[in-house]
Scaffold this motif. Structure first.
Motif, mmCIF file in Angstrom:
data_model
loop_
_atom_site.group_PDB
_atom_site.id
_atom_site.type_symbol
_atom_site.label_atom_id
_atom_site.label_comp_id
_atom_site.label_asym_id
_atom_site.label_seq_id
_atom_site.Cartn_x
_atom_site.Cartn_y
_atom_site.Cartn_z
ATOM 1 N N VAL A 91 -2.647 1.720 -4.065
ATOM 2 C CA VAL A 91 -1.678 1.531 -2.994
ATOM 3 C C VAL A 91 -2.391 0.909 -1.809
ATOM 4 O O VAL A 91 -3.426 1.399 -1.359
ATOM 5 C CB VAL A 91 -1.049 2.877 -2.574
ATOM 6 N N THR A 92 -1.822 -0.184 -1.274
ATOM 7 C CA THR A 92 -2.329 -0.821 -0.064
ATOM 8 C C THR A 92 -1.169 -0.916 0.918
ATOM 9 O O THR A 92 -0.113 -1.461 0.584
ATOM 10 C CB THR A 92 -2.879 -2.228 -0.360
ATOM 11 N N VAL A 93 -1.364 -0.360 2.108
ATOM 12 C CA VAL A 93 -0.341 -0.394 3.152
ATOM 13 C C VAL A 93 -0.929 -1.150 4.335
ATOM 14 O O VAL A 93 -2.011 -0.816 4.826
ATOM 15 C CB VAL A 93 0.074 1.024 3.593
ATOM 16 N N ASN A 94 -0.204 -2.178 4.818
ATOM 17 C CA ASN A 94 -0.685 -2.931 5.983
ATOM 18 C C ASN A 94 0.471 -3.230 6.933
ATOM 19 O O ASN A 94 1.599 -2.823 6.678
ATOM 20 C CB ASN A 94 -1.400 -4.210 5.541
ATOM 21 N N SER A 95 0.184 -3.926 8.022
ATOM 22 C CA SER A 95 1.182 -4.242 9.056
ATOM 23 C C SER A 95 1.899 -2.977 9.509
ATOM 24 O O SER A 95 3.130 -2.885 9.476
ATOM 25 C CB SER A 95 2.189 -5.268 8.559
ATOM 26 N N ILE A 96 1.126 -1.993 9.946
ATOM 27 C CA ILE A 96 1.645 -0.674 10.307
ATOM 28 C C ILE A 96 2.029 -0.657 11.791
ATOM 29 O O ILE A 96 1.180 -0.888 12.656
ATOM 30 C CB ILE A 96 0.588 0.411 10.026
ATOM 31 N N TYR A 97 3.315 -0.376 12.069
ATOM 32 C CA TYR A 97 3.819 -0.322 13.451
ATOM 33 C C TYR A 97 4.635 0.940 13.663
ATOM 34 O O TYR A 97 5.313 1.409 12.757
ATOM 35 C CB TYR A 97 4.712 -1.539 13.755
ATOM 36 N N PHE A 98 4.600 1.446 14.875
ATOM 37 C CA PHE A 98 5.382 2.616 15.268
ATOM 38 C C PHE A 98 6.296 2.238 16.421
ATOM 39 O O PHE A 98 5.880 1.557 17.351
ATOM 40 C CB PHE A 98 4.462 3.759 15.717
ATOM 41 N N GLY A 99 7.527 2.731 16.387
ATOM 42 C CA GLY A 99 8.458 2.520 17.490
ATOM 43 C C GLY A 99 8.813 1.075 17.712
ATOM 44 O O GLY A 99 9.050 0.662 18.843
ATOM 45 N N ASN A 100 8.857 0.293 16.660
ATOM 46 C CA ASN A 100 9.105 -1.136 16.772
ATOM 47 C C ASN A 100 10.462 -1.400 17.425
ATOM 48 O O ASN A 100 11.492 -1.045 16.890
ATOM 49 C CB ASN A 100 9.040 -1.773 15.385
ATOM 50 N N GLY A 101 10.443 -2.012 18.602
ATOM 51 C CA GLY A 101 11.673 -2.354 19.310
ATOM 52 C C GLY A 101 12.268 -1.226 20.131
ATOM 53 O O GLY A 101 13.322 -1.380 20.725
ATOM 54 N N LEU A 102 11.606 -0.083 20.193
ATOM 55 C CA LEU A 102 12.111 1.051 20.955
ATOM 56 C C LEU A 102 11.910 0.804 22.449
ATOM 57 O O LEU A 102 10.862 0.331 22.872
ATOM 58 C CB LEU A 102 11.362 2.321 20.531
ATOM 59 N N LYS A 103 12.901 1.127 23.239
ATOM 60 C CA LYS A 103 12.812 0.967 24.693
ATOM 61 C C LYS A 103 12.486 2.321 25.304
ATOM 62 O O LYS A 103 13.109 3.323 24.986
ATOM 63 C CB LYS A 103 14.121 0.438 25.249
#
Length: 185
Positions: free
Chosen positions: A116-128
């Motif tokens: 398993v390879t996980v990349n492009s990890i983002y949190f709260g994408n687009g949250l104001k």
């Protein structure tokens, strides 16, 4: 003296295992990714592929994408990490990590194992977020949260280390079908 020796015998194995969760979370050229090889003895690649596809459809926040003979692509969206035991995470750490995560997943399947390879990890994408009347877009990448000088931190940087352990354990639990002791691909 006996107590000192006993203390040292107990402490050194604990310190040695302190980096265990981080061995699957890696940094390369300024980007953070999770990579782990899991083994499932006695399963053919085709059987394993079907089990993984079935497992992905049952996981919350994990969406199946393109499927090839030996590779499965998926995305993680709107997935919240378990914040249990988040000792040492304060301020923006908690704001970022307690929001939904998004990432890309690639699962390579072979006889008796899968990677398993996980990349492009983002949190709260687009949250104001409202900071006292100033509204800001919250977009926390794993690189922003974890990297120091383009490397995953060692336990001495406690805040970054705690974030890394939380993220690594979340991925480990999400993709585990069976424990692996052999990391050779």
């Amino acid at each position: 003296m006996r107590y000192f020796i006993l203390f040292m015998l107990i402490t050194f194995p604990v310190l040695d295992n302190a980096q265990e969760p981080l061995k699957y979370l890696k940094a390369n050229n300024g980007s953070v990714y999770y990579e782990k090889v899991y083994t499932v003895p006695g399963k053919s690649a085709a059987e394993l592929r079907q089990i993984i596809i079935s497992n992905i459809s049952k996981q919350r926040g994990l969406n199946l994408g393109q499927i090839n003979d030996s590779t499965i692509f998926a995305t993680i969206s709107n997935y919240k990490l378990s914040m249990k035991g988040t000792f040492g995470l304060i301020g923006m750490d908690n704001v970022c990590l307690s929001n939904p995560m998004e990432a890309n997943v690639r699962i390579d399947v072979r006889e008796g194992k899968y990677r398993v390879t996980v990349n492009s990890i983002y949190f709260g994408n687009g949250l104001k977020v409202d900071f006292g009347g100033v509204i800001a877009d919250l977009n926390c990448s794993a690189e922003d949260l974890l990297l120091k000088n383009s490397e995953i931190p060692l336990p001495k940087n406690r805040a970054k280390y705690n974030r890394a352990v939380l993220i690594s354990n979340g991925f480990y639990d999400m993709f585990k079908l069976n424990e692996n002791t052999n990391t050779d691909w």
